[in-house]
Write a protein that holds these residues in place. Structure first.
Motif, mmCIF file in Angstrom:
data_model
loop_
_atom_site.group_PDB
_atom_site.id
_atom_site.type_symbol
_atom_site.label_atom_id
_atom_site.label_comp_id
_atom_site.label_asym_id
_atom_site.label_seq_id
_atom_site.Cartn_x
_atom_site.Cartn_y
_atom_site.Cartn_z
ATOM 1 N N THR B 52 5.661 -2.239 -14.859
ATOM 2 C CA THR B 52 6.450 -2.406 -13.641
ATOM 3 C C THR B 52 5.535 -2.551 -12.430
ATOM 4 O O THR B 52 4.455 -1.974 -12.388
ATOM 5 C CB THR B 52 7.339 -1.163 -13.412
ATOM 6 N N THR B 53 5.973 -3.333 -11.491
ATOM 7 C CA THR B 53 5.299 -3.355 -10.203
ATOM 8 C C THR B 53 6.246 -2.705 -9.220
ATOM 9 O O THR B 53 7.274 -3.270 -8.873
ATOM 10 C CB THR B 53 5.009 -4.785 -9.761
ATOM 11 N N MET B 188 -4.567 -9.461 -7.984
ATOM 12 C CA MET B 188 -3.443 -8.546 -8.114
ATOM 13 C C MET B 188 -2.348 -9.166 -8.983
ATOM 14 O O MET B 188 -1.767 -8.510 -9.835
ATOM 15 C CB MET B 188 -2.823 -8.212 -6.756
ATOM 16 N N TYR B 189 -2.088 -10.437 -8.741
ATOM 17 C CA TYR B 189 -1.080 -11.130 -9.545
ATOM 18 C C TYR B 189 -1.506 -11.178 -10.999
ATOM 19 O O TYR B 189 -0.711 -10.984 -11.912
ATOM 20 C CB TYR B 189 -0.863 -12.548 -9.014
ATOM 21 N N GLU B 190 -2.797 -11.429 -11.190
ATOM 22 C CA GLU B 190 -3.355 -11.500 -12.544
ATOM 23 C C GLU B 190 -3.148 -10.173 -13.268
ATOM 24 O O GLU B 190 -2.676 -10.129 -14.401
ATOM 25 C CB GLU B 190 -4.855 -11.759 -12.432
ATOM 26 N N LEU B 191 -3.485 -9.089 -12.567
ATOM 27 C CA LEU B 191 -3.331 -7.767 -13.159
ATOM 28 C C LEU B 191 -1.875 -7.490 -13.463
ATOM 29 O O LEU B 191 -1.526 -6.972 -14.522
ATOM 30 C CB LEU B 191 -3.858 -6.696 -12.195
ATOM 31 N N ARG B 192 -1.005 -7.884 -12.527
ATOM 32 C CA ARG B 192 0.418 -7.652 -12.704
ATOM 33 C C ARG B 192 0.912 -8.407 -13.941
ATOM 34 O O ARG B 192 1.611 -7.857 -14.781
ATOM 35 C CB ARG B 192 1.162 -8.141 -11.464
ATOM 36 N N THR B 196 -0.422 -4.707 -16.140
ATOM 37 C CA THR B 196 -0.835 -3.497 -15.452
ATOM 38 C C THR B 196 0.341 -2.943 -14.639
ATOM 39 O O THR B 196 1.033 -3.694 -13.966
ATOM 40 C CB THR B 196 -2.000 -3.798 -14.494
ATOM 41 N N THR B 197 0.535 -1.672 -14.743
ATOM 42 C CA THR B 197 1.552 -1.032 -13.916
ATOM 43 C C THR B 197 0.967 -0.862 -12.519
ATOM 44 O O THR B 197 -0.149 -0.369 -12.380
ATOM 45 C CB THR B 197 1.905 0.353 -14.480
ATOM 46 N N THR B 210 7.867 -10.203 -2.549
ATOM 47 C CA THR B 210 7.331 -11.228 -3.436
ATOM 48 C C THR B 210 6.549 -10.626 -4.594
ATOM 49 O O THR B 210 6.497 -11.192 -5.666
ATOM 50 C CB THR B 210 6.398 -12.196 -2.687
ATOM 51 N N PHE B 211 5.959 -9.476 -4.366
ATOM 52 C CA PHE B 211 5.010 -8.961 -5.346
ATOM 53 C C PHE B 211 5.634 -7.981 -6.333
ATOM 54 O O PHE B 211 5.238 -7.923 -7.486
ATOM 55 C CB PHE B 211 3.857 -8.295 -4.591
#
Lengths: 283, 445
Positions: B52-53, B188-192, B196-197, B210-211
């Motif tokens: 989850t983000t 950050m997008y890549e990690l998401r 990645t939580t 957006t994120f």
């Protein structure tokens, strides 16, 4: 991927957690190494000779002591059969080495949490290694001081006692004792900033009541407890016996000292681990 | 499995008016009280599923940072438990332990070890870290020679390149220059996307919308609501509005005891827009006043060139009509209707206009009267998702009568000829080529 589960609850400082802290010493050994390295290098960073000063500094001090006390003042109350060059300077310096390590460990220890406040507040950091690194640094400097002393002994007297090899048996309890005191100081210094000022006076007092400047044998009868029940006095005496005299310190005294060191370490470590979670709130 | 599970967590800080009181209380061993408790968090329950983000919303002092600090283990909860599964890296601590006398290389090692990463792993990833930090040969220079941007880049690089399972971000994207920000955001997008939580605190509604996939709204140390991101940001805006209104008008809206003292500082842009009263004040993610409820936006429709409802997609460069149906519930002397077009992907306000701005003010309206307002404009915009918000505002005072955020969401398709253009908007362009053989003329597509 290593999957680790961590649980933080309102009840930290359980006995299991405290034992776990001992394990972090091993897990974070590299961190400890880098911290000690950093602290060692810090003092000499920017000088051309760098770490060489860690040895050169003490060497100059021994040399100065020797010259001043034997040649200028001419105090020679320490009788050495056959050779009179071993003088008060070396006697004084040999006692000063463990005392300086103790002094440094404590004065650093009392500030260690505040000085590293960014680590305490901003990252999950095993705080118990902070006092350990300061104590290890002080002992390392202690070792450099001993190296200088030995060099002077070899040069002036062409001899080294074999008992020097037994020094680690004293250094290990010394480490535990100073570490235990450092933990207590770190806690006290974090909660009550005034302790830092008090500590300086305390250390100065211990310097005078410990037979460093004066020989243990000359203490008046009614003050003999200053030598008998003073762990620092034992430490100073043991260093002198092993390095200068080639003798062994008393067996019972050594055992008492070791037990005392373990006890101080235990108390300090437990107290520190019990309250370390509150440090971030205190700063 | 939950990546983070927070159960009944409360946190109080003991406050003393001076140091002497603190000492007195400590020396009395609990027999006397000289301080008072401040509850930063009260009974927080939170489950964050793996991957989850989660955006964390709340005003200053709502307890966002305290909560994150407890999750990352820096602070101890006063009661309750926190369970964390996986490697957690908190970016609030990036660059921790940096020592200015040591080289970048040494500091990467030290910082990595402080974050609890195995020495071997740091050695293996060093090249990645150095490349990401993008500081070139400076890596072997003492970091006192670094600019502050370089320092934070290096710290950021260590933290994100060790593949955390859980990443905690506390408005740290504000470091570095524009180019680097882009890289950081991309990472950050890549990690998401790699699962990645992420727990994310920001005051920028745009970034959160957006994120993040989910959001939670904190207020005065409690979880006010949690769920879908846009719902939460809307709630947050409403909360801010009500506090703001209360502050401005000195009256209670019957909205709990919101004695807001601190004005939430949003992006600087928002505050500027607030102080300068020109132009439509419907900032996406910015300050807005309360809605007085004197009017109601009944519907917002999007119509194509033939005034037929848009079925999801609009061709670029075609004209669209936004039809707003407004009903007045009270007599309103003077009002205006504002519409705003957002690019959803970038979280960017592309365009905003109002009846007043277009020179057609809404004159005196009586209670019960309805007004249908059509805004027709061309959309020479990059393909992607867009949304339209509408707001009605009383002209003179600037109080909002009603507002509807993201009332219509639609897509602009790729242009059929010429392929997608670069940039966000295609401004009408005339091209002239001055060649030696004479003048050739052409128009852009």
């Amino acid at each position: 991927m290593v999957l680790s589960t961590k649980v933080f609850s309102a009840k930290p400082g359980s006995w299991r957690a405290i034992l776990g802290s001992l394990a972090t010493f091993y897990e974070r050994r590299w961190l400890i190494k880098y911290f000690v390295q950093r602290q060692m290098a810090q003092g000499y960073k920017g000088s051309y000779l760098g770490l060489v000063w860690a040895f050169l500094g003490p060497l100059m001090m021994v040399a100065m002591f020797t010259v001043i006390f034997s040649e200028v003042i001419g105090i020679r109350f320490r009788e050495v059969t056959g050779d009179s060059s071993l003088n008060f300077g070396l006697f004084l310096y040999c006692g000063l080495v463990p005392f300086l390590a103790y002094q440094q460990a404590l004065t650093q220890g009392v500030n260690v949490i505040r000085r590293n406040s960014d680590l305490v507040q901003k990252v999950v950091f095993p705080m118990e290694i902070l006092p350990l690194t300061t104590v290890l640094t002080s002992l390392l400097q202690n070792a450099f001081g001993l190296g200088a002393l030995m060099l002077v002994l070899v040069v002036l007297e062409q001899r080294l006692e074999w008992t020097i090899l037994l020094l680690p048996l004293v250094v290990v309890p010394q480490l535990l004792l100073t570490l235990g005191l450092s933990y207590l100081m770190a806690v006290a210094g974090t909660y009550v900033p005034d302790v830092r000022e008090t500590l300086r006076t305390f250390i100065r007092a211990t310097f005078w009541i410990t037979p460093i400047l004066w020989p243990a044998g000359r203490v008046p009868e009614r003050f003999s407890f200053l030598v008998d029940y003073n762990p620092l006095a034992f430490l100073v005496g043991a260093y002198r016996a092993l390095i200068l005299d080639g003798e062994l310190p008393g067996a019972m005294a050594s055992i008492y000292f070791s037990l005392f060191a373990v006890a101080v370490f235990g108390v300090g470590f437990v107290v520190f681990n019990r309250v370390k979670h509150n440090f971030a709130d205190q700063l | 499995m939950s990546a983070v599970s927070v159960k009944g967590v409360s946190k109080s800080f003991r406050l003393f008016s001076n140091g002497r009181d603190r000492l007195k209380e400590a020396l009395s061993f609990g027999r006397k009280e000289y301080g008072r408790d401040f509850w930063a968090l009260k009974d927080i329950d939170l489950e964050v599923k793996s991957g989850t983000t989660l955006g964390i919303l709340g005003r200053n002092g709502a307890g966002k940072s305290t909560l994150l600090n407890i999750i990352s283990g820096m602070l101890q909860p006063t009661s309750g438990t926190v369970e964390v599964n996986g490697r957690l890296v908190a970016l609030s601590g990036f660059g921790a332990g940096f020592n200015s006398d040591f080289t970048g290389r040494e500091n990467v090692m030290l910082n990595g070890l402080i974050l609890g990463i195995e020495r071997q792993e740091i050695v293996e990833r060093f090249d990645d870290i150095a490349a990401f930090a993008d500081i070139g040969e400076f890596i072997d220079q003492p970091i006192k020679t670094y600019s502050s941007g370089m320092k934070s880049r290096l710290g950021f690089a260590v933290a994100v390149n060790v593949e955390p399972d859980i990443l905690i971000l506390d408005e740290t994207l504000a470091v570095g220059d524009a180019v680097y920000k882009e890289t950081a955001l991309q990472k950050m997008y890549e990690l998401r996307d790699s699962g990645t939580t992420i727990l994310f605190v920001s005051h920028s509604m745009n970034t959160i919308e957006t994120f993040c996939t989910e959001a939670v709204l904190l207020h005065e140390g409690r979880v006010l609501a949690s769920g879908e991101t846009t719902e939460m940001t809307d709630q947050y805006r409403a909360l801010v509005s009500s506090i703001k209104a209360q502050k401005n008008n000195g009256r209670s809206d019957g909205e709990q005891a919101l004695t807001g003292i601190v004005v939430p500082d949003e992006e600087g842009e928002g505050l500027e827009a607030w102080s300068s009263k020109e132009g439509p004040n419907l900032e996406h993610g910015a300050e807005s006043r309360s809605t007085t409820g004197e009017a109601k936006i009944r519907s917002v429709e999007l119509l194509d060139e033939h005034l037929l409802p848009v079925e999801k997609k609009v061709a670029p460069d075609s004209a669209v009509t936004v039809r707003v149906d407004l009903e007045y519930l009270e007599d309103v002397k003077e009002s205006e209707l504002i519409i705003t077009l957002h690019n959803e992907k970038m979280g960017l306000k592309v365009f905003s206009t109002s009846t007043a701005q277009e020179g057609i003010p809404l004159e005196e309206m009586e209670k019960g009267e309805q007004a249908v307002v059509d805004f027709t404009f061309k959309v020479p915009l990059q393909h992607g998702r867009y949304s339209i918000s509408a707001a009605a505002r009383a002209g003179s005072e600037g109080l909002y009568l009603d507002r509807m955020d993201a009332a219509r969401v639609f897509k602009i398709s790729r242009p059929k000829d010429g392929g997608p253009f670069r940039g966000i908007v295609h401004l009408p362009t005339e091209v002239k080529v001055h060649a030696s053989e004479g003048e050739r003329q052409g128009r852009s597509v």
